[in-house]
Scaffold this active site. Sequence first.
Site, PDB file in Angstrom:
ATOM      1  N   ARG A  77      43.476  33.435  26.827  1.00  0.00           N
ATOM      2  CA  ARG A  77      44.317  34.523  26.333  1.00  0.00           C
ATOM      3  C   ARG A  77      45.634  33.982  25.784  1.00  0.00           C
ATOM      4  O   ARG A  77      46.188  34.506  24.823  1.00  0.00           O
ATOM      5  CB  ARG A  77      44.574  35.522  27.468  1.00  0.00           C
ATOM      6  N   ASN A 131      34.167  33.962  32.698  1.00  0.00           N
ATOM      7  CA  ASN A 131      34.968  33.701  33.890  1.00  0.00           C
ATOM      8  C   ASN A 131      36.255  34.520  33.945  1.00  0.00           C
ATOM      9  O   ASN A 131      36.744  34.848  35.023  1.00  0.00           O
ATOM     10  CB  ASN A 131      35.292  32.201  33.949  1.00  0.00           C
ATOM     11  N   SER A 189      32.000  37.860  42.269  1.00  0.00           N
ATOM     12  CA  SER A 189      32.815  37.758  43.479  1.00  0.00           C
ATOM     13  C   SER A 189      32.082  38.430  44.626  1.00  0.00           C
ATOM     14  O   SER A 189      31.239  39.309  44.408  1.00  0.00           O
ATOM     15  CB  SER A 189      34.163  38.453  43.248  1.00  0.00           C
ATOM     16  N   TYR A 242      38.696  46.319  41.322  1.00  0.00           N
ATOM     17  CA  TYR A 242      38.177  44.970  41.108  1.00  0.00           C
ATOM     18  C   TYR A 242      36.745  44.858  41.626  1.00  0.00           C
ATOM     19  O   TYR A 242      35.862  44.320  40.943  1.00  0.00           O
ATOM     20  CB  TYR A 242      39.073  43.948  41.818  1.00  0.00           C
ATOM     21  N   VAL A 244      34.494  47.252  42.061  1.00  0.00           N
ATOM     22  CA  VAL A 244      33.559  48.013  41.222  1.00  0.00           C
ATOM     23  C   VAL A 244      33.326  47.288  39.894  1.00  0.00           C
ATOM     24  O   VAL A 244      32.216  47.272  39.371  1.00  0.00           O
ATOM     25  CB  VAL A 244      34.074  49.447  40.990  1.00  0.00           C
ATOM     26  N   SER A 245      34.370  46.654  39.363  1.00  0.00           N
ATOM     27  CA  SER A 245      34.185  45.911  38.106  1.00  0.00           C
ATOM     28  C   SER A 245      33.192  44.779  38.298  1.00  0.00           C
ATOM     29  O   SER A 245      32.382  44.490  37.404  1.00  0.00           O
ATOM     30  CB  SER A 245      35.527  45.374  37.595  1.00  0.00           C
ATOM     31  N   LYS A 246      33.224  44.134  39.449  1.00  0.00           N
ATOM     32  CA  LYS A 246      32.296  43.031  39.711  1.00  0.00           C
ATOM     33  C   LYS A 246      30.896  43.538  40.060  1.00  0.00           C
ATOM     34  O   LYS A 246      29.901  42.866  39.763  1.00  0.00           O
ATOM     35  CB  LYS A 246      32.848  42.133  40.823  1.00  0.00           C
TER      36      LYS A 246
END
Length: 323
Positions: A77, A131, A189, A242, A244-246
């Site tokens: 980024r 990643n 994760s 976090y 739920v995103s994973k």
Amino acid sequence: MMTYCKWSTNSEVKVILRTICLCLMCVMTTPLSSTTNPTQHQQIVALITGANKGIGYEIVKRLAASETTVQCILGCRNIELGKEAISKLQKENDIKFDLLKIDLEDDPEEHQKTAKEIESKYGRCDVLINNAAVCFNDPTLYGKVSHTPFEQQAEITIRTNFFGTLSLTRAMIPLLEKSSSPRIINVASSAGRLSIIPSEERRKKFSSEQLTLNELEEYMKEFVRDVQSGTHSQRGWPNTGYGVSKVGIIAMTKVLARQHSNFMVNSVDPGYCSTDQNNNQGYVPAERGALTPFLLATLSTNENQFVTGQHFYEERAISWMYQ
């Protein structure tokens, strides 16, 4: 790479420790081993996002030092931080690295431009390692920003970690299709273990063999809406954007594996690594967390080791429920 995280309560730390213990008790497959020559090409072309530090940097470091010739493309980024990372890498490796600005918060059009740039230089991509991620478990990002309410955290986290990763992956798939051994490796994760979802109905939806990407996208949008309306707990969601995103990343891994049967598409729990994501509170070195992604990237298909749709921890495929 946007990686900021802190397990804010003792209970959360206990959950992580319990998860690791459960992993060790799982029935696991034969562990991955280091092999070479995974493609028919003279070198592997690999794009690694969030590559300027932490696990991403350590993955690049392992790839650069491997027996297989790897053209590492660092997706960062912050370009200046990416240049600093390459400067450090070149002190240890007499090879060339490439650097591209990749921000998961960018529009899909920007990700398409990234793919076209890689195509113009290399013609294909053999390995995509997703990643990069953002984590707001510390609502102030260790004092770097003002307090961020959970309803805002959820939207930012899902938009970046899930939708941003999906957007970049979609842009890269045509280039992966040009590879003789295409791989997608999604760094997940333990926070994304399926068991964090309280609702059995929702767990069944996420783990369904018939799940489509469109349905998965709707589930992720539904979580954000429920958080913003203050009804997520009543509607069977956990208290972590976090996590739920994973969950979404691991589910996406399995859907893509079904859709692209000639791809090796797998997700990895790298362990509770010491990185900026947890203010270096993790007890697993980042270089250790990078091992499984590295092995999946270089696994030889000449030895009948084609693996796809799996979730890995410490070089072994494990149950997504972690029990």
